[in-house]
Design an enzyme around this catalytic site. Structure first.
Site, short mmCIF file in Angstrom:
data_model
loop_
_atom_site.label_atom_id
_atom_site.label_comp_id
_atom_site.label_asym_id
_atom_site.label_seq_id
_atom_site.Cartn_x
_atom_site.Cartn_y
_atom_site.Cartn_z
N LYS A 1 0.83 -1.22 0.00
CA LYS A 1 0.00 0.00 0.00
C LYS A 1 0.85 1.25 0.00
O LYS A 1 0.47 2.26 -0.59
CB LYS A 1 -0.97 0.01 1.19
N LYS B 1 -3.99 -10.65 -7.26
CA LYS B 1 -5.26 -10.82 -6.54
C LYS B 1 -6.38 -9.99 -7.19
O LYS B 1 -6.12 -8.88 -7.64
CB LYS B 1 -5.03 -10.34 -5.10
N LYS C 1 -10.90 -4.60 -5.94
CA LYS C 1 -11.83 -3.58 -6.41
C LYS C 1 -11.10 -2.31 -6.83
O LYS C 1 -11.66 -1.47 -7.52
CB LYS C 1 -12.90 -3.28 -5.35
#
Ligand code: TYM
Length: 334
Positions: A115, A197, A200
């Site tokens: 992140k 993965k 969204k």
């Protein structure tokens, strides 16, 4: 009876409409566990502000995510379904657990590394201490079991470590939780880059299936899914990630073992695999889409259930906070 049931807690961020990955990796298990456990499920809105959010959009997404949980079969009469920020004990415990967790442990978290690379302009302290808030979410309710997808396993392991450290320092206080990760479906992959993965936040909308995608969109996205040129339908996630991902989605949605799913497609081609996977996904999503649309028109019901969920969660959380304050020595006003 209540005292013999074990407790389960899990959460989901309201950072967009949920994907099929969220459902197969987590929500499906949540719904199944409701009767066997004292179940607490939450919209993890405090977690989502570790990346910048537009306030009006966040406000809407919290309600939508809450509605989607109910639409997925999480029943507020059988589970405590709540919004994290409405239970202030989460942030209270989080500070204390911050003082128990080592910087070195947080530095090892792969999600923080990912992140912070993705949001290089906003590597804030919350992003770094996010796993401590997650540990607090779990420990606050003395949860025995945490149903999550594979990407959250490291965070649950950290939770176990800090819970054990606290118990050793201050005496038995927390239940040390176990992750519950399904054998198939714990890591649903992108339809476009199956080594990644399904997420969204993927910029390519063909890479993910949303729980709110209509039936035709599901068919179209699955038809475009990346496979390979071997032409044989077999489960081999290392070497054949695209086909294995479709087989996983099919087997979990059709409630079939992987072995039976492979037999089912014996001699058939990728066209059949994609079409039947789309049919199986649509059979799962049909009732969810319908119930979600209905719930969104009933804002009063949603707020009432949120309020009720937060009160019930808070009643449990408060007990843990009192106990923790006492153990740590923060209770001089007794
Ligand atoms: P989040 O919101 O990213 O995802 C919610 C759940 O969905 C699972 N998941 C997947 N499973 C399979 N395949 C995928 N492609 C996929 N993508 C997501 C996740 O593993 C997760 O179980 N930190 C958590 C939220 C959280 C939480 C908690 C979870 C906050 N506090 C306490 C458990 C306990 C998160 O960001 O999940």
């Amino acid at each position: 009876m209540e005292s013999v049931r074990k407790t389960v807690l899990s959460g989901i961020q309201p950072s967009g409409v949920l994907t099929l990955g969220n459902y197969l990796g987590a929500l499906k298990q949540w719904a199944q566990m409701q009767d066997d456990y004292l179940s607490l499920y939450m919209v993890a809105d405090l977690h989502s502000i570790t990346v910048r959010q537009e306030p009006a959009v966040l406000r809407r997404r919290i309600s939508e995510t809450y509605a989607l949980l109910l639409a997925c079969g999480i029943d507020p009469d059988r589970s405590i379904v709540f919004v994290q920020s409405q239970v202030p004990e989460h942030t209270q415990l989080s500070w204390i657990m911050n003082c128990i967790t080592y910087v070195g442990e947080l530095n090892r978290m792969t999600q923080f590394k990912d992140k912070s690379a993705k949001h290089a302009d906003n590597v804030n302290a919350g992003l770094f201490t996010y796993p401590v808030l997650m540990a607090s979410d779990i420990l606050l309710y003395q949860a025995h079991c945490v149903p999550v997808g594979a990407d959250q396993k490291q965070h649950v392991e950290l939770t176990r470590d800090v819970a054990t450290r606290f118990n050793n320092a201050y005496g038995e206080t927390f239940v040390v939780p176990e992750p519950y990760i399904p054998k198939f479906g714990a890591r649903i992959m992108s339809l476009q880059e199956p080594e990644k993965k399904m997420s969204k936040s993927d910029p390519n909308p063909n890479a993910f299936l949303l729980l709110t995608d209509d039936a035709d969109t599901v068919v179209r996205k699955l038809r475009r899914a990346v496979t390979d040129c071997e032409g044989v339908i077999a489960y081999d996630p290392e070497n054949r990630p695209g086909v294995s991902n479709l087989l996983t989605i099919y087997s979990v949605c059709a409630n079939m073992s992987m072995e039976d799913a492979q037999k089912h497609f014996d001699g058939l081609g990728y066209g059949a695999l994609k079409q039947e996977t789309a049919d199986a996904v649509n059979a799962v999503l049909d009732p969810i889409r319908e119930e979600y649309a209905r719930l969104l028109t009933d804002k009063a019901y949603l707020s009432e259930r949120m309020k009720d969920g937060a009160e019930k969660a808070s009643a449990i959380a408060r007990k843990t906070i009192r106990k923790v304050y006492r153990k740590v020595g923060l209770d001089c006003m007794r």
